[in-house]
Design a protein around this motif. Sequence first.
Motif, PDB file in Angstrom:
ATOM      1  N   GLY A   1       0.815  -1.212   0.000  1.00 12.05           N
ATOM      2  CA  GLY A   1       0.000   0.000   0.000  1.00 12.05           C
ATOM      3  C   GLY A   1       0.850   1.265   0.000  1.00 12.05           C
ATOM      4  N   LEU A   2       1.925   1.254   0.771  1.00 11.81           N
ATOM      5  CA  LEU A   2       2.824   2.406   0.793  1.00 11.81           C
ATOM      6  C   LEU A   2       3.468   2.619  -0.576  1.00 11.81           C
ATOM      7  CD1 LEU A   2       4.380   4.671   2.199  1.00 11.81           C
ATOM      8  CD2 LEU A   2       6.051   2.945   2.911  1.00 11.81           C
ATOM      9  N   LEU A   3       3.936   1.556  -1.197  1.00 13.47           N
ATOM     10  CA  LEU A   3       4.565   1.676  -2.515  1.00 13.47           C
ATOM     11  C   LEU A   3       3.549   2.122  -3.564  1.00 13.47           C
ATOM     12  CD1 LEU A   3       7.191   1.477  -4.021  1.00 13.47           C
ATOM     13  CD2 LEU A   3       6.808  -0.966  -4.317  1.00 13.47           C
ATOM     14  N   LEU A   4       2.322   1.647  -3.463  1.00 10.34           N
ATOM     15  CA  LEU A   4       1.279   2.101  -4.382  1.00 10.34           C
ATOM     16  C   LEU A   4       0.983   3.588  -4.177  1.00 10.34           C
ATOM     17  CD1 LEU A   4      -1.218  -0.907  -4.321  1.00 10.34           C
ATOM     18  CD2 LEU A   4       0.401  -0.309  -6.109  1.00 10.34           C
ATOM     19  N   ALA A   5       0.974   4.046  -2.934  1.00  7.58           N
ATOM     20  CA  ALA A   5       0.742   5.467  -2.661  1.00  7.58           C
ATOM     21  C   ALA A   5       1.855   6.329  -3.261  1.00  7.58           C
ATOM     22  CB  ALA A   5       0.636   5.706  -1.160  1.00  7.58           C
ATOM     23  N   LEU A   6       3.087   5.865  -3.126  1.00  7.78           N
ATOM     24  CA  LEU A   6       4.204   6.612  -3.720  1.00  7.78           C
ATOM     25  C   LEU A   6       4.084   6.657  -5.241  1.00  7.78           C
ATOM     26  CD1 LEU A   6       7.116   5.324  -1.467  1.00  7.78           C
ATOM     27  CD2 LEU A   6       6.061   7.589  -1.441  1.00  7.78           C
ATOM     28  N   ASN A   7       3.708   5.532  -5.843  1.00  8.76           N
ATOM     29  CA  ASN A   7       3.506   5.511  -7.292  1.00  8.76           C
ATOM     30  C   ASN A   7       2.334   6.411  -7.697  1.00  8.76           C
ATOM     31  OD1 ASN A   7       5.355   3.725  -8.850  1.00  8.76           O
ATOM     32  ND2 ASN A   7       4.824   2.328  -7.204  1.00  8.76           N
ATOM     33  N   GLY A   8       1.306   6.481  -6.853  1.00  9.46           N
ATOM     34  CA  GLY A   8       0.195   7.393  -7.116  1.00  9.46           C
ATOM     35  C   GLY A   8       0.646   8.845  -7.110  1.00  9.46           C
ATOM     36  N   ALA A   9       1.537   9.184  -6.180  1.00  5.08           N
ATOM     37  CA  ALA A   9       2.078  10.551  -6.134  1.00  5.08           C
ATOM     38  C   ALA A   9       2.879  10.863  -7.396  1.00  5.08           C
ATOM     39  CB  ALA A   9       2.940  10.723  -4.890  1.00  5.08           C
ATOM     40  N   VAL A  10       3.636   9.896  -7.878  1.00  2.74           N
ATOM     41  CA  VAL A  10       4.389  10.080  -9.129  1.00  2.74           C
ATOM     42  C   VAL A  10       3.430  10.311 -10.292  1.00  2.74           C
ATOM     43  CG1 VAL A  10       5.880   8.904 -10.796  1.00  2.74           C
ATOM     44  CG2 VAL A  10       6.422   8.807  -8.358  1.00  2.74           C
ATOM     45  N   GLN A  11       2.331   9.558 -10.319  1.00  9.40           N
ATOM     46  CA  GLN A  11       1.353   9.726 -11.396  1.00  9.40           C
ATOM     47  C   GLN A  11       0.706  11.111 -11.353  1.00  9.40           C
ATOM     48  OE1 GLN A  11       0.623   7.697 -14.013  1.00  9.40           O
ATOM     49  NE2 GLN A  11       2.325   6.432 -13.321  1.00  9.40           N
ATOM     50  N   ILE A  12       0.490  11.640 -10.156  1.00  6.95           N
ATOM     51  CA  ILE A  12      -0.039  13.007 -10.049  1.00  6.95           C
ATOM     52  C   ILE A  12       0.966  13.995 -10.636  1.00  6.95           C
ATOM     53  CG2 ILE A  12      -0.643  14.834  -8.405  1.00  6.95           C
ATOM     54  CD1 ILE A  12      -1.942  12.611  -6.687  1.00  6.95           C
ATOM     55  N   GLY A  13       2.248  13.778 -10.355  1.00  9.59           N
ATOM     56  CA  GLY A  13       3.284  14.616 -10.956  1.00  9.59           C
ATOM     57  C   GLY A  13       3.301  14.495 -12.471  1.00  9.59           C
ATOM     58  N   ASP A  14       3.145  13.272 -12.981  1.00 11.47           N
ATOM     59  CA  ASP A  14       3.087  13.075 -14.437  1.00 11.47           C
ATOM     60  C   ASP A  14       1.890  13.799 -15.038  1.00 11.47           C
ATOM     61  OD1 ASP A  14       5.341  11.507 -14.330  1.00 11.47           O
ATOM     62  OD2 ASP A  14       4.277   9.593 -14.510  1.00 11.47           O
TER      63      ASP A  14
ATOM     64  N   ILE B   1      -4.955  12.894 -18.514  1.00  8.36           N
ATOM     65  CA  ILE B   1      -6.046  12.025 -18.062  1.00  8.36           C
ATOM     66  C   ILE B   1      -5.544  10.635 -17.684  1.00  8.36           C
ATOM     67  CG2 ILE B   1      -8.181  10.888 -18.768  1.00  8.36           C
ATOM     68  CD1 ILE B   1      -8.801  13.433 -20.377  1.00  8.36           C
ATOM     69  N   GLY B   2      -4.673  10.056 -18.504  1.00  8.83           N
ATOM     70  CA  GLY B   2      -4.153   8.711 -18.210  1.00  8.83           C
ATOM     71  C   GLY B   2      -3.498   8.619 -16.836  1.00  8.83           C
ATOM     72  N   PRO B   3      -2.534   9.490 -16.547  1.00 14.59           N
ATOM     73  CA  PRO B   3      -1.929   9.449 -15.215  1.00 14.59           C
ATOM     74  C   PRO B   3      -2.908   9.738 -14.079  1.00 14.59           C
ATOM     75  CG  PRO B   3      -0.466  10.571 -16.721  1.00 14.59           C
ATOM     76  CD  PRO B   3      -1.758  10.349 -17.451  1.00 14.59           C
ATOM     77  N   LEU B   4      -3.899  10.600 -14.315  1.00 17.00           N
ATOM     78  CA  LEU B   4      -4.880  10.871 -13.260  1.00 17.00           C
ATOM     79  C   LEU B   4      -5.715   9.626 -12.947  1.00 17.00           C
ATOM     80  CD1 LEU B   4      -6.181  14.488 -14.007  1.00 17.00           C
ATOM     81  CD2 LEU B   4      -4.790  13.706 -12.074  1.00 17.00           C
ATOM     82  N   VAL B   5      -6.079   8.872 -13.983  1.00 16.71           N
ATOM     83  CA  VAL B   5      -6.838   7.637 -13.765  1.00 16.71           C
ATOM     84  C   VAL B   5      -5.990   6.642 -12.980  1.00 16.71           C
ATOM     85  CG1 VAL B   5      -7.866   5.645 -14.940  1.00 16.71           C
ATOM     86  CG2 VAL B   5      -8.352   7.962 -15.752  1.00 16.71           C
ATOM     87  N   PHE B   6      -4.719   6.489 -13.386  1.00 15.38           N
ATOM     88  CA  PHE B   6      -3.832   5.584 -12.659  1.00 15.38           C
ATOM     89  C   PHE B   6      -3.592   6.073 -11.229  1.00 15.38           C
ATOM     90  CE2 PHE B   6      -2.701   3.125 -16.358  1.00 15.38           C
ATOM     91  CZ  PHE B   6      -2.445   1.885 -15.791  1.00 15.38           C
ATOM     92  N   ALA B   7      -3.436   7.377 -11.049  1.00 15.06           N
ATOM     93  CA  ALA B   7      -3.228   7.908  -9.698  1.00 15.06           C
ATOM     94  C   ALA B   7      -4.417   7.573  -8.809  1.00 15.06           C
ATOM     95  CB  ALA B   7      -3.013   9.419  -9.747  1.00 15.06           C
ATOM     96  N   ALA B   8      -5.621   7.736  -9.335  1.00 10.69           N
ATOM     97  CA  ALA B   8      -6.814   7.421  -8.548  1.00 10.69           C
ATOM     98  C   ALA B   8      -6.832   5.942  -8.164  1.00 10.69           C
ATOM     99  CB  ALA B   8      -8.081   7.787  -9.329  1.00 10.69           C
ATOM    100  N   ALA B   9      -6.572   5.063  -9.121  1.00 11.58           N
ATOM    101  CA  ALA B   9      -6.574   3.619  -8.834  1.00 11.58           C
ATOM    102  C   ALA B   9      -5.489   3.262  -7.826  1.00 11.58           C
ATOM    103  CB  ALA B   9      -6.385   2.829 -10.132  1.00 11.58           C
ATOM    104  N   LEU B  10      -4.292   3.819  -8.004  1.00 12.52           N
ATOM    105  CA  LEU B  10      -3.184   3.529  -7.090  1.00 12.52           C
ATOM    106  C   LEU B  10      -3.475   4.020  -5.682  1.00 12.52           C
ATOM    107  CD1 LEU B  10      -0.319   4.435  -9.554  1.00 12.52           C
ATOM    108  CD2 LEU B  10      -0.571   2.210  -8.450  1.00 12.52           C
ATOM    109  N   LEU B  11      -4.001   5.227  -5.566  1.00 11.10           N
ATOM    110  CA  LEU B  11      -4.258   5.790  -4.240  1.00 11.10           C
ATOM    111  C   LEU B  11      -5.432   5.100  -3.546  1.00 11.10           C
ATOM    112  CD1 LEU B  11      -3.592   9.547  -5.018  1.00 11.10           C
ATOM    113  CD2 LEU B  11      -2.117   7.954  -3.766  1.00 11.10           C
TER     114      LEU B  11
END
Length: 141
Positions: A83-96, A110-120
């Motif tokens: 979960g922690l690693l997914l949250a960090l990846n979600g933060a990266v996707q928000i940056g993307d 839009i693509g990174p925002l969708v992935f960020a939502a799923a990851l977070l």
Amino acid sequence: MIRNPKDMAPSLNVRRFGALVVLLTVVTSGYFAVSSLADPGGLVPGGDQAAPRTYAAYMAARSVVLLGGMVWLLARHAWRSLGLLLALNGAVQIGDAAIGAAHRQVPQTIGPLVFAAALLIAAWLLTGRNPTPGRIRPTSR
């Protein structure tokens, strides 16, 4: 009552959702890492020059480590760590997504925002403290 650490595992549906998010992240990020190494010019103009090729190699190395970590944590059933690693990846996707928005590129936003939502969402669910229903047995007296 003393609880077994496995009693604190997320529900089966949460684990399945987390595994699906990991699988989708590994496939898509892995695809972009390999494609950027194979043909940097296919992703950005001028990609055949030395700087973009070097940058693509650095990004691929980082992707291998992060994606490999996600797969390893999933295989080890280390749900809170995953979960922690997914949250960090979600933060990266928000940056993307912010980079895509700054360049006014709708798909890269839009693509990174969708992935960020799923990851977070997966991260939030996996790091929850709710035990799996039905696994904790009350003590009898």
